[in-house]
Motif scaffolding. Structure first.
Motif, short mmCIF file in Angstrom:
data_model
loop_
_atom_site.label_atom_id
_atom_site.label_comp_id
_atom_site.label_asym_id
_atom_site.label_seq_id
_atom_site.Cartn_x
_atom_site.Cartn_y
_atom_site.Cartn_z
N TYR A 176 -6.13 -9.32 15.36
CA TYR A 176 -6.74 -8.03 15.04
C TYR A 176 -5.70 -6.92 15.01
O TYR A 176 -5.85 -5.94 14.29
CB TYR A 176 -7.84 -7.71 16.05
N GLY A 177 -4.64 -7.06 15.85
CA GLY A 177 -3.57 -6.09 15.77
C GLY A 177 -2.97 -6.04 14.38
O GLY A 177 -2.61 -4.97 13.87
N GLY A 178 -2.87 -7.22 13.74
CA GLY A 178 -2.38 -7.26 12.36
C GLY A 178 -3.42 -6.82 11.36
O GLY A 178 -3.15 -5.99 10.48
N TYR A 179 -4.62 -7.38 11.48
CA TYR A 179 -5.71 -6.99 10.58
C TYR A 179 -5.88 -5.47 10.52
O TYR A 179 -5.84 -4.85 9.46
CB TYR A 179 -7.03 -7.58 11.10
N VAL A 180 -6.10 -4.90 11.68
CA VAL A 180 -6.49 -3.49 11.76
C VAL A 180 -5.27 -2.58 11.60
O VAL A 180 -5.41 -1.43 11.18
CB VAL A 180 -7.24 -3.22 13.08
N GLY A 181 -4.07 -3.10 11.92
CA GLY A 181 -2.89 -2.28 11.72
C GLY A 181 -2.72 -1.85 10.28
O GLY A 181 -2.24 -0.74 9.99
N PHE A 182 -3.16 -2.69 9.35
CA PHE A 182 -3.08 -2.33 7.93
C PHE A 182 -4.01 -1.17 7.59
O PHE A 182 -3.89 -0.58 6.51
CB PHE A 182 -3.39 -3.53 7.05
N TRP A 251 -1.94 -11.32 5.03
CA TRP A 251 -0.54 -11.63 5.34
C TRP A 251 0.29 -11.63 4.06
O TRP A 251 1.39 -11.06 4.02
CB TRP A 251 -0.45 -13.00 6.01
N LEU A 252 -0.22 -12.24 3.01
CA LEU A 252 0.49 -12.26 1.73
C LEU A 252 0.62 -10.85 1.16
O LEU A 252 1.69 -10.45 0.69
CB LEU A 252 -0.23 -13.17 0.74
N ALA A 253 -0.49 -10.10 1.19
CA ALA A 253 -0.44 -8.72 0.68
C ALA A 253 0.50 -7.87 1.52
O ALA A 253 1.23 -7.02 1.00
CB ALA A 253 -1.85 -8.11 0.68
N GLY A 254 0.52 -8.11 2.85
CA GLY A 254 1.41 -7.36 3.73
C GLY A 254 2.87 -7.68 3.46
O GLY A 254 3.74 -6.80 3.50
N ALA A 255 3.18 -8.97 3.18
CA ALA A 255 4.56 -9.35 2.85
C ALA A 255 5.01 -8.66 1.57
O ALA A 255 6.14 -8.16 1.47
CB ALA A 255 4.66 -10.87 2.72
N ALA A 256 4.12 -8.63 0.57
CA ALA A 256 4.45 -7.92 -0.68
C ALA A 256 4.63 -6.42 -0.42
O ALA A 256 5.55 -5.79 -0.97
CB ALA A 256 3.35 -8.15 -1.71
N LEU A 257 3.78 -5.85 0.43
CA LEU A 257 3.87 -4.43 0.76
C LEU A 257 5.21 -4.10 1.42
O LEU A 257 5.83 -3.07 1.11
CB LEU A 257 2.71 -4.05 1.68
N LEU A 258 5.66 -4.95 2.33
CA LEU A 258 6.93 -4.71 3.01
C LEU A 258 8.08 -4.61 2.01
O LEU A 258 8.91 -3.70 2.08
CB LEU A 258 7.22 -5.84 3.99
N PHE A 276 -1.04 0.79 -3.98
CA PHE A 276 -2.07 -0.22 -4.27
C PHE A 276 -2.04 -1.34 -3.24
O PHE A 276 -3.09 -1.78 -2.75
CB PHE A 276 -1.86 -0.78 -5.67
N LEU A 277 -0.85 -1.83 -2.88
CA LEU A 277 -0.74 -2.90 -1.90
C LEU A 277 -1.21 -2.44 -0.52
O LEU A 277 -1.77 -3.24 0.25
CB LEU A 277 0.70 -3.41 -1.82
N SER A 278 -0.97 -1.17 -0.18
CA SER A 278 -1.46 -0.63 1.10
C SER A 278 -2.98 -0.68 1.16
O SER A 278 -3.56 -1.00 2.21
CB SER A 278 -0.97 0.80 1.28
N ILE A 279 -3.61 -0.35 0.05
CA ILE A 279 -5.07 -0.42 -0.02
C ILE A 279 -5.53 -1.87 0.01
O ILE A 279 -6.49 -2.24 0.70
CB ILE A 279 -5.58 0.29 -1.29
N LEU A 280 -4.82 -2.73 -0.74
CA LEU A 280 -5.23 -4.13 -0.87
C LEU A 280 -5.13 -4.88 0.46
O LEU A 280 -6.00 -5.69 0.79
CB LEU A 280 -4.35 -4.81 -1.92
N ALA A 281 -4.07 -4.62 1.23
CA ALA A 281 -3.86 -5.37 2.48
C ALA A 281 -5.04 -5.17 3.42
O ALA A 281 -5.57 -6.14 3.99
CB ALA A 281 -2.55 -4.94 3.14
N PHE A 282 -5.47 -3.91 3.62
CA PHE A 282 -6.59 -3.69 4.53
C PHE A 282 -7.92 -4.11 3.90
O PHE A 282 -8.85 -4.52 4.61
CB PHE A 282 -6.65 -2.24 4.98
#
Length: 663
Positions: A176-182, A251-258, A276-282
């Motif tokens: 959840y730290g990862g999920y919600v961190g986005f 996780w995949l969207a977050g890796a692309a975002l990074l 767009f990736l910031s919106i997509l990850a969450f």
């Protein structure tokens, strides 16, 4: 009384979140620091209130207060203390409260952060507060964990025995730290669209949140995979289960975002794509919450609840993501980048990286949702499993991994592909040699596995040689290289560690999947079973009593087939939990360097001669250790990068210095 206090704290948190949103909006419109400060204080108060509510729920579990419906359904007096505490988030209502706790805590940190421009910060706090209010309202009015029972039972129903495991006690908070961190990346993206400010400074503000969220999510997924590996007793670590995919998508969207945020921060390019990736990850995180809690999936990972609450979560997803994407559609044409770069450049490599990562995420999304959509529309049921994902997802990720080591070797704006691969020539040679050795030693018929070994080695050696190139190893005196290494930014070390961790994971996954050996047989006492280079002998079976279960425990001697000598003894159990009437298997694991000898004892049966026997399954899993070491290295790389001082100084000042240097 404590339970009622927790219920009051939940309602108070909702009220404070709504108040914070109102004050933040007023502060933004009126440019009032006083109103904005009140909003930040309200969000901090909301976070404190949820901490109190969560503490009250844990207290109800620890004291076995079965007058609380949530406790009665998911706990039992005989459970060990750790699993009583973990039971607080091992169900729909409790896990949703944990989600709200993490979200409000991140909102409070966002409100207390310094360096953000006033307008951007108040807009981001408004969005974060609104997200918190949506989920808090859902928790308070549709999924309240503090509902009382009129006639409480004497004993509870207990938590699912499969979830009574140390790994599962810590898995949800990390996940959840990862999920919600986005959600903070989401809020900053929407705020940037509102303020019409998407620039290199904004990229720097987003990147630490993306790093922290991605690192936590990596550890959470890795821990969940390890739990499935040794707890479920089927010998595997990933099955492309829809709920597994629900955590893999962000996780995949977050890796692309990074990777995209790096380009935005350093060059001001890909700004719209980063938003767009910031919106997509969450959005993927919220989609995962819907899939797990809607009841549309049947999985050991899912909270199968009534569809009405699933529709409410779908509505939250639609409102939050729909509003953000609509705003993006309106403002995206105005997001322009003046930065130009050649296709062969570091920016170009990162663009390719993003294309393959997002395409891979699209294949996972399609494979996860298509069966659900088809069943909803036509009533037909199909299963999309490993064959689809292996055929479609694996090639896309393989190409992305092939390009990964070359990116850091490229210059910004215009690079030299020949020069980059020239500096990586030894990494190429070592990867090819490693693949050749695996081809000859393991199984010449499995050329694809040798290619996978080459890919893993390419990532590992590519990361090492990239670091060596940075510190000019073997080109300057060793003392000078050490000095350069000490002066190297932590972000460079973290990137190399993460890329090498991915290579370690690929090595383990390829070798374990391609060369594992399994066998199954009903064994009487002193019966033997072999798989690969190892064999087990069933020495003894005893009945033991645990804190809340009875178990049939088998002692099995593990020895090498060729040496015929006993080296170690492992135990495997078949447990029965009287409270829930459930039976589980406990795996016996013998760690042999990078390999695992994996033993599962099943039901009691009989031989043809009528003597008692037990079904035993034996797996030899070569290099299985690397599968779980890789994600730890990746997460460690993310956390090391997060400590880089360049992510802690004022982004605006850093941007001005870069502009002055380039002038």
């Amino acid at each position: 009384m404590i339970v009622e206090f927790g219920s009051f704290a939940l309602i108070l948190a909702l009220a404070l979140s709504v108040l914070g949103v109102g004050l933040a909006c007023w502060g933004r419109i009126a440019r009032s620091p006083v109103a904005a400060g009140g909003a930040y204080a309200a969000l901090l108060g909301s976070a404190i209130a949820i901490v109190v509510a969560f503490a009250a729920l844990i207290w109800a579990y620890v004291t076995s207060d079965f007058s609380v419906a949530n406790v009665a359904l998911n706990s039992h007096t005989d459970k060990p203390l750790l699993y009583k505490v973990a039971g607080a988030w091992g169900n729909h209502e409790g896990s949703l409260l944990l989600w709200c706790l993490v979200m409000t805590a991140f909102g409070a940190v966002l409100g207390l952060s310094r360096g953000l421009p006033f307008g951007l910060k108040t807009s981001a706090v408004t969005v974060q507060g609104a997200l918190s209010a949506l989920f808090l309202a859902f928790a308070a009015f549709a999924s309240n964990p503090f509902v009382r029972l009129v006639e409480p039972p004497v004993q509870g129903n207990s938590l699912n025995p499969l979830l009574q495991d140390p790994a599962l006690a810590f898995h949800p908070p990390l996940l959840y730290g990862g999920y919600v961190g986005f959600s903070v990346c989401f809020s900053l993206a929407v705020a940037a669209l509102i303020e019409k400010r998407v620039d290199p400074a904004w990229g720097r503000w987003v990147r630490p949140w993306a790093l922290a969220s991605w690192a936590l999510l990596t550890v959470g997924i890795g821990l969940g995979s390890f739990w499935a590996y040794y707890e479920l007793g089927w010998g595997g670590w990933w099955f492309w289960d829809p709920v597994e995919n629900a955590s893999f998508l962000p996780w995949l969207a977050g890796a692309a975002l990074l990777h995209s945020a790096i380009v935005t921060e350093r060059r001001g390019a890909l700004a719209g794509w980063t938003v767009f990736l910031s919106i997509l990850a969450f959005s993927f995180s919220m989609l995962g919450a819907f899939l797990v809690r809607s009841g549309v999936l049947t999985s050991v990972h899912a909270f199968a609840v009534d569809p009405e609450r699933g529709l409410m979560l779908l509505a939250i997803l639609g409102v939050a993501s729909g509003s953000a994407l609509a705003l993006f559609a309106v403002r995206a044409p105005a997001i322009r980048s003046m930065a130009t770069f050649a296709p062969v450049s570091r920016e170009g490599m990162l663009v390719l990286n993003n294309l393959f990562l997002t395409a891979a995420a699209a294949t996972v999304l399609l494979g996860t949702l298509y069966p659900l959509v088809l069943e909803a529309v036509t009533g037909a049921t199909i299963s999309v499993g490993p064959p689809y994902f292996n055929a479609v997802f694996a090639p896309l990720m393989a190409v992305a991994c092939l390009l990964l080591p070359a990116g850091p070797m490229m210059a910004w704006k215009r690079g030299d592909a020949r020069g980059a691969f020239q500096r990586l020539r030894f990494a190429i040679v070592l990867a090819v040699v490693g693949a050749g050795i695996s081809y000859l030693l393991f199984d010449p018929k499995k050329a694809l596995a040798a290619a996978g070994v080459a890919l893993g080695l390419w990532l590992i050696f590519g990361a090492l040689f990239e670091l060596g190139d940075r510190i000019k190893l073997a080109r300057v005196p060793f003392g000078e290289s050490l000095r350069r290494g000490r002066g190297l930014p932590l972000g460079a070390w973290g990137m190399a560690l993460a890329h090498a961790g991915l290579g370690v994971f690929i090595l383990g996954a390829v070798v374990e999947t391609s060369f594992k050996v399994e066998a199954a047989k009903a064994l009487p006492l002193n019966g033997e079973l072999s798989a690969g280079p190892w064999k087990v002998t069933l020495r003894d079976v005893n009945i033991i009593e645990g804190p809340n279960y009875l178990a049939e425990q088998g002692s099995l001697a593990v020895s090498a087939v060729k040496e015929n000598r006993i080296e170690r003894t492992v135990t495997s159990e078949r447990r029965f939990f009287p409270a829930g009437g459930q039976t589980t298997s406990e795996v016996g694991l013998d760690f042999r360097g990078l390999d695992d000898v994996y033993v599962v004892m099943g039901e009691r049966t009989a031989t043809d001669a009528g003597e008692p026997a037990w079904m035993v399954r034996l797996y030899w899993n070569p290099w299985a250790r690397l599968i779980f070491l890789g994600p730890l290295l990746m997460a460690l790389g993310g956390l090391v990068s997060l400590l880089d001082r360049r992510l802690r100084v004022g982004a605006g000042a850093g941007h001005r210095r870069r502009k002055e240097a380039s002038a």
